[in-house]
Enzyme design. Sequence first.
Site, PDB file in Angstrom:
ATOM      1  N   ARG A 105       0.845  -1.197   0.000  1.00 51.98           N
ATOM      2  CA  ARG A 105       0.000   0.000   0.000  1.00 51.98           C
ATOM      3  C   ARG A 105       0.873   1.236   0.000  1.00 51.98           C
ATOM      4  NH1 ARG A 105      -4.636   0.171   4.454  1.00 51.98           N
ATOM      5  NH2 ARG A 105      -2.862   0.357   5.849  1.00 51.98           N
ATOM      6  N   THR A 109      -1.533   7.401  -0.229  1.00 46.99           N
ATOM      7  CA  THR A 109      -2.826   7.270  -0.927  1.00 46.99           C
ATOM      8  C   THR A 109      -3.600   6.033  -0.496  1.00 46.99           C
ATOM      9  OG1 THR A 109      -1.889   5.924  -2.708  1.00 46.99           O
ATOM     10  CG2 THR A 109      -1.774   8.334  -2.969  1.00 46.99           C
ATOM     11  N   ASP A 201       0.506  -3.988  11.987  1.00 44.33           N
ATOM     12  CA  ASP A 201       0.978  -4.230  10.622  1.00 44.33           C
ATOM     13  C   ASP A 201       1.340  -5.709  10.500  1.00 44.33           C
ATOM     14  OD1 ASP A 201       2.823  -4.592   8.396  1.00 44.33           O
ATOM     15  OD2 ASP A 201       2.749  -2.417   8.210  1.00 44.33           O
ATOM     16  N   ASP A 204       4.900  -6.640   9.156  1.00 45.37           N
ATOM     17  CA  ASP A 204       5.950  -6.374  10.142  1.00 45.37           C
ATOM     18  C   ASP A 204       5.927  -7.404  11.262  1.00 45.37           C
ATOM     19  OD1 ASP A 204       6.923  -4.195   8.805  1.00 45.37           O
ATOM     20  OD2 ASP A 204       5.859  -2.717  10.031  1.00 45.37           O
TER      21      ASP A 204
HETATM   22  C1  PRP Z   1      -1.036  -5.073   4.288  1.00 50.32           C
HETATM   23  C2  PRP Z   1      -1.820  -6.363   4.318  1.00 50.32           C
HETATM   24  C3  PRP Z   1      -2.645  -6.266   3.068  1.00 50.32           C
HETATM   25  C4  PRP Z   1      -2.924  -4.773   2.955  1.00 50.32           C
HETATM   26  C5  PRP Z   1      -4.336  -4.517   3.381  1.00 50.32           C
HETATM   27  O1  PRP Z   1       0.024  -5.179   3.419  1.00 50.32           O
HETATM   28  O2  PRP Z   1      -1.022  -7.505   4.393  1.00 50.32           O
HETATM   29  O3  PRP Z   1      -1.978  -6.723   1.912  1.00 50.32           O
HETATM   30  O4  PRP Z   1      -2.020  -4.126   3.855  1.00 50.32           O
HETATM   31  O5  PRP Z   1      -4.674  -3.175   3.207  1.00 50.32           O
HETATM   32  P1  PRP Z   1      -5.794  -2.692   2.177  1.00 50.32           P
HETATM   33  O6  PRP Z   1      -6.964  -3.581   2.369  1.00 50.32           O
HETATM   34  O7  PRP Z   1      -6.061  -1.280   2.613  1.00 50.32           O
HETATM   35  O8  PRP Z   1      -5.232  -2.757   0.795  1.00 50.32           O
HETATM   36  P2  PRP Z   1       1.062  -3.957   3.207  1.00 50.32           P
HETATM   37  O9  PRP Z   1       0.565  -3.044   2.138  1.00 50.32           O
HETATM   38  O10 PRP Z   1       1.365  -3.333   4.536  1.00 50.32           O
HETATM   39  O11 PRP Z   1       2.326  -4.658   2.604  1.00 50.32           O
HETATM   40  P3  PRP Z   1       3.370  -5.675   3.287  1.00 50.32           P
HETATM   41  O12 PRP Z   1       2.636  -6.979   3.505  1.00 50.32           O
HETATM   42  O13 PRP Z   1       4.429  -5.804   2.275  1.00 50.32           O
HETATM   43  O14 PRP Z   1       3.840  -5.088   4.579  1.00 50.32           O
HETATM   44  N1  URA Z   2      -2.459  -3.618   6.839  1.00 48.94           N
HETATM   45  C1  URA Z   2      -2.068  -4.173   8.015  1.00 48.94           C
HETATM   46  O1  URA Z   2      -1.081  -4.932   8.048  1.00 48.94           O
HETATM   47  N2  URA Z   2      -2.760  -3.897   9.123  1.00 48.94           N
HETATM   48  C2  URA Z   2      -3.832  -3.085   9.120  1.00 48.94           C
HETATM   49  O2  URA Z   2      -4.441  -2.869  10.192  1.00 48.94           O
HETATM   50  C3  URA Z   2      -4.216  -2.507   7.906  1.00 48.94           C
HETATM   51  C4  URA Z   2      -3.525  -2.803   6.774  1.00 48.94           C
END
Ligand code: PRP
Ligand code: URA
Length: 210
Positions: A105, A109, A201, A204
């Site tokens: 994400r 945005t 997160d 993380d």
């Molecule tokens: C997190 C999660 C989803 C997304 C959800 O990933 O694992 O993929 O956010 O958010 P949304 O419904 O608003 O799209 P992130 O973008 O943090 O990436 P990462 O797994 O690489 O940390």
């Molecule tokens: N992505 C995450 O990992 N956690 C949240 O709460 C929202 C988006």
Amino acid sequence: MANSGVHVLDHPLIQHKLTRLRDADTPPDVFRAVLAQIAGLMVFEISQDLPLCDVQVQTPLEITTSRRLGGPVTVVPILRAGIGMSDGITRLMPEARTGHIGLYRNEDTLQPVEYYCKLPDDIADGPVFLVDPMLATGGSAIAAIEALQQRGCSDVRFVCLVASPEGVVALTEACADVPVYTAAIDRQLNEVGYILPGLGDAGDRVFGTR
Ligand code: PRP
Ligand code: URA
């Protein structure tokens, strides 16, 4: 085809384990192990209508007709955090293939940005379990589903752990034919797109990056 709509899997073991994941003191090694266990428990519900075919098998005593899975099943984690769930599912379904869709994400945005996609050529020949622990705005799940549908996938099942009400509405409006399986629907998104109460997160927490 799986039942469309939203399915909250409130089995006591799933809820018990989800509490470990919500706990901010749970370290990454325990988080990974428990996430995989929950995904394994969820797979029983998600897979209960998979087609079977008859096969002949020689038991130690005689030949009999028995059943096995009738076609390919593909598990697709959304990178990164989805890997924590796909590991638990493929442990129980070692014959399933794994495809990967990489999305993150944009922090300003909240729009998903695709950076990787590697899927089996014949992915459309069977059901796809699309997995990601978090359904927040729904942007990542919708983008991943669109990528799968562009490749002809007609049986996509989205599996997450924690969903926001906003994400559920966005996903079911955009992809009405995709069933959503989740362990919980939480209260709301906060102003920066995190689920409350949520578990933080997910990427993380799986990989210990913060
Ligand atoms: C997190 C999660 C989803 C997304 C959800 O990933 O694992 O993929 O956010 O958010 P949304 O419904 O608003 O799209 P992130 O973008 O943090 O990436 P990462 O797994 O690489 O940390
Ligand atoms: N992505 C995450 O990992 N956690 C949240 O709460 C929202 C988006």
